[in-house]
Design an enzyme around this catalytic site. Structure first.
Site, PDB file in Angstrom:
ATOM      1  N   SER A 164       0.914  -1.261  -0.007  1.00  0.00           N
ATOM      2  CA  SER A 164       0.054   0.100   0.037  1.00  0.00           C
ATOM      3  C   SER A 164       0.823   1.259  -0.016  1.00  0.00           C
ATOM      4  CB  SER A 164      -0.922   0.112   1.279  1.00  0.00           C
ATOM      5  OG  SER A 164      -0.124   0.070   2.285  1.00  0.00           O
ATOM      6  N   LYS A 189       1.083   4.589   6.683  1.00  0.00           N
ATOM      7  CA  LYS A 189       0.378   5.489   5.841  1.00  0.00           C
ATOM      8  C   LYS A 189       0.932   6.956   5.859  1.00  0.00           C
ATOM      9  CE  LYS A 189      -2.678   2.051   5.039  1.00  0.00           C
ATOM     10  NZ  LYS A 189      -2.481   1.350   3.692  1.00  0.00           N
TER      11      LYS A 189
END
Length: 182
Positions: A39, A80
């Site tokens: 990701s 993230k």
């Protein structure tokens, strides 16, 4: 005999102190983490090992584009990039990030945009994906760099600052990929 007992006792004390120091450093200051998944590609690769700075946000606040580690669920931590800060309105349109109506450059995505056919992500506004007009106080809005394949704030909502473990920007494994991410 008593001298060897003293020596053994001194070794035991030294080992106890070392274990307590190592545990304290890991629990309160720095911790290792393994990147699990793609990701954050191309910035971070699957199985990279990184160091999480746990004290930075105890004395400061996250900044836009920091890479953070947070408790996403009871069992999993996510890595993230901070995109929206408290009070921000976030929008993504035609592969351009807008914060409070202003286009924002994301140079860490330049190479990825060249390598991928089509847009990195569908257009969205903060309100469309979270139901909120602005990022609430005490929360951040995060996205993975691999926008097409990231489970981030578009799906899980904004992240409470209490769930943020810290900032990470040092890749230490594999040694050939050692880097400090800016």
């Amino acid at each position: 005999m008593s001298q060897s007992k003293n020596e053994v006792w001194e070794w035991i004390k030294a080992l106890i102190i070392a274990v307590l120091l190592a545990g304290g450093i890991r629990f309160f200051l720095f911790a290792p983490i393994v990147v699990d998944g793609e990701s954050m590609m191309p910035t971070l690769h699957d199985h990279y090992r990184m160091i999480v700075n746990k004290i930075g946000y105890k004395i400061g606040k996250p900044e836009r584009f920091d890479i953070v580690v947070f408790h996403a669920t009871e069992e999993r931590d996510y890595i993230k990039r901070v995109i929206g800060l408290p009070g921000d309105h976030v929008e993504y349109k035609d592969d351009v990030l807008y914060i409070n109506g202003e286009p924002i450059e994301e140079p860490y995505l330049d190479q990825y945009k060249q390598d991928v056919n089509g847009p990195l992500t569908n257009d969205f506004t903060l309100e469309e994906v979270t139901g909120l007009d602005k990022v609430p106080e005490g929360h951040i809005f995060v996205l993975g760099d691999n926008r097409r394949f990231s489970k981030d704030s578009r799906i899980i909502g904004t992240v409470e600052m209490e769930k943020v473990l810290g900032k990470t920007n040092i890749v230490y494994w594999p040694p050939s990929d050692f880097q400090i991410i800016k």
